[in-house]
Design an enzyme around this catalytic site. Structure first.
Site, PDB file in Angstrom:
ATOM      1  N   HIS A  47       0.830  -1.196   0.000  1.00  0.00           N
ATOM      2  CA  HIS A  47       0.000   0.000   0.000  1.00  0.00           C
ATOM      3  C   HIS A  47       0.869   1.252   0.000  1.00  0.00           C
ATOM      4  O   HIS A  47       1.077   1.909   1.028  1.00  0.00           O
ATOM      5  CB  HIS A  47      -0.932  -0.012   1.223  1.00  0.00           C
ATOM      6  CG  HIS A  47      -2.107  -0.923   1.044  1.00  0.00           C
ATOM      7  ND1 HIS A  47      -2.723  -1.564   2.074  1.00  0.00           N
ATOM      8  CD2 HIS A  47      -2.783  -1.278  -0.078  1.00  0.00           C
ATOM      9  CE1 HIS A  47      -3.724  -2.291   1.605  1.00  0.00           C
ATOM     10  NE2 HIS A  47      -3.774  -2.137   0.304  1.00  0.00           N
ATOM     11  N   HIS A 130      -9.813  -5.150   4.658  1.00  0.00           N
ATOM     12  CA  HIS A 130      -8.372  -5.098   4.372  1.00  0.00           C
ATOM     13  C   HIS A 130      -7.991  -6.369   3.608  1.00  0.00           C
ATOM     14  O   HIS A 130      -8.456  -7.459   3.945  1.00  0.00           O
ATOM     15  CB  HIS A 130      -7.575  -4.991   5.670  1.00  0.00           C
ATOM     16  CG  HIS A 130      -6.122  -4.696   5.434  1.00  0.00           C
ATOM     17  ND1 HIS A 130      -5.217  -5.681   5.117  1.00  0.00           N
ATOM     18  CD2 HIS A 130      -5.428  -3.532   5.423  1.00  0.00           C
ATOM     19  CE1 HIS A 130      -4.026  -5.131   4.939  1.00  0.00           C
ATOM     20  NE2 HIS A 130      -4.127  -3.826   5.128  1.00  0.00           N
ATOM     21  N   GLU A 132      -5.496  -8.246   3.634  1.00  0.00           N
ATOM     22  CA  GLU A 132      -4.949  -9.346   4.442  1.00  0.00           C
ATOM     23  C   GLU A 132      -6.077 -10.127   5.122  1.00  0.00           C
ATOM     24  O   GLU A 132      -6.041 -11.365   5.200  1.00  0.00           O
ATOM     25  CB  GLU A 132      -3.970  -8.813   5.494  1.00  0.00           C
ATOM     26  CG  GLU A 132      -3.310  -9.954   6.269  1.00  0.00           C
ATOM     27  CD  GLU A 132      -2.415  -9.489   7.399  1.00  0.00           C
ATOM     28  OE1 GLU A 132      -1.737  -8.454   7.258  1.00  0.00           O
ATOM     29  OE2 GLU A 132      -2.411 -10.167   8.445  1.00  0.00           O
ATOM     30  N   SER A 229      -2.619   2.187   4.066  1.00  0.00           N
ATOM     31  CA  SER A 229      -1.663   1.351   4.801  1.00  0.00           C
ATOM     32  C   SER A 229      -2.115   1.177   6.250  1.00  0.00           C
ATOM     33  O   SER A 229      -2.125   2.137   7.031  1.00  0.00           O
ATOM     34  CB  SER A 229      -0.274   1.993   4.748  1.00  0.00           C
ATOM     35  OG  SER A 229       0.552   1.457   5.756  1.00  0.00           O
TER      36      SER A 229
END
Ligand code: SF4
Length: 321
Positions: A47, A130, A132, A229
């Protein structure tokens, strides 16, 4: 201006790139060197707009979905990790691919799968949406994991069997906020099990510790990082909680928020794990121009020696063999 009038800049260390980000960027560069352009990259490799822009200029093509990529060209999966359906689909469609998922994210994937295989419901502490979190949820069958974002979520969580639950977390969370959420879960579910070592990665916790160490001395804190981020945003929150309420994310380091820093005599500076050091250099140059006399003092909390091996290149021929 006399030395005593200089604005003091406290530079947190460690800051900036972590081993997982360096590995992912190198994976794209190596793929470009090996296969030539274009190389597709599923999701922003990390990011950070500058990093993405520089890779794009070299021939990387960023896509949100595998279906947008040309199966005749290689594709790289980002450091954040992907649902397991993505490499399956890449295999089925004959892609050559490089999975640059950070090994510390892969570790969380393995834990989640292990807990699920033991018949435990999995609570994933993380932020909705997100990449992840999408990747970790996507390691398990639909409904096998429950996302917990807040202490309130932890209080409301109703697993089918309160004696059979486990947790994993996103790697880039606030260490302190996560501890509070896990405390709620542990109190409600004494049988809760989790990873032997926490999932928040060394880079996230080191950067938060380094910010905590200087926040109390700083009039303002500037955290260089991309708005997307996670770990950069957590550094802003960490600075505020650690004694510097005037902390802000700086997305354009060459144009720092001059009104925000007006009157500050001590400016704390750090950057997230996806931020290149060139961005810190750009910020310091801009601060020198704006503030005149500045004294830069780096405060290092710890040395980092983590390095990861490059990811494998998976080719259709290798699969066939
Ligand atoms: Fe890996 Fe941590 Fe870096 Fe994420 S922030 S890429 S988990 S080392």
């Amino acid at each position: 201006m006399a030395q005593g009038d200089a604005v003091r800049i406290l530079l947190a260390a460690p800051r900036g790139f972590c081993a997982g980000v360096e590995r992912a960027i190198r994976a794209v560069e190596d793929a470009l060197a090996t296969f030539g352009a274009p190389v597709y990259v599923r999701h922003e490799i990390v990011h950070n707009a500058q990093v993405v822009g520089a890779l794009r200029a070299k021939g990387a093509v960023f896509v949100d979905h595998l279906s947008e990529a040309d199966p005749e060209r290689p594709v790289v999966f980002s450091a954040h990790g992907v649902p397991k359906a993505v490499p399956c689909s890449a295999d089925a469609r004959g892609f050559t691919y490089i999975d640059a998922t950070c090994p510390l994210v892969s570790k969380v994937h393995a834990e989640a799968k292990r807990f699920h295989a033991r018949g435990l419901a999995v609570a994933l502490v993380g932020h909705a949406g997100h990449p992840e979190v999408i990747g970790t949820l996507g390691q398990l069958p639909e409904g096998a994991a429950t996302l917990i974002e807040t202490e309130e979520d932890a209080r409301r969580f109703q697993p089918a069997d309160p004696d059979k639950i486990a947790y994993v977390t996103q790697t880039t969370l606030s260490v302190d906020d996560t501890a509070s959420i896990l405390a709620v879960l542990r109190e409600r579910f004494p049988a809760l099990v989790g990873p032997a070592k926490g999932d928040i990665c060394y880079a996230t916790s080191n950067r938060q510790d380094a910010v905590k160490a200087i926040a109390g001395e700083a009039d303002v804190m500037l955290i260089v990082g991309d708005p997307a981020s996670s770990n950069s945003n957590r550094l802003v929150e960490t600075a505020r909680a650690a004694g510097c309420p005037k902390a802000v994310l700086v997305d354009e380091p060459a144009a720092p928020p001059t009104e925000f820093i007006a009157g500050a005599r001590t400016i704390g500076v750090s950057s997230g794990a996806s931020t290149p050091e060139t961005s810190i250099e750009a910020l310091l140059a801009a601060l020198r121009t704006h503030c005149g006399d500045v004294v830069v003092e780096e405060r290092r909390q710890t040395e980092e020696t983590v390095a990861f091996r490059p990811p494998a290149v998976v080719t259709p021929r290798a699969l066939a063999g």
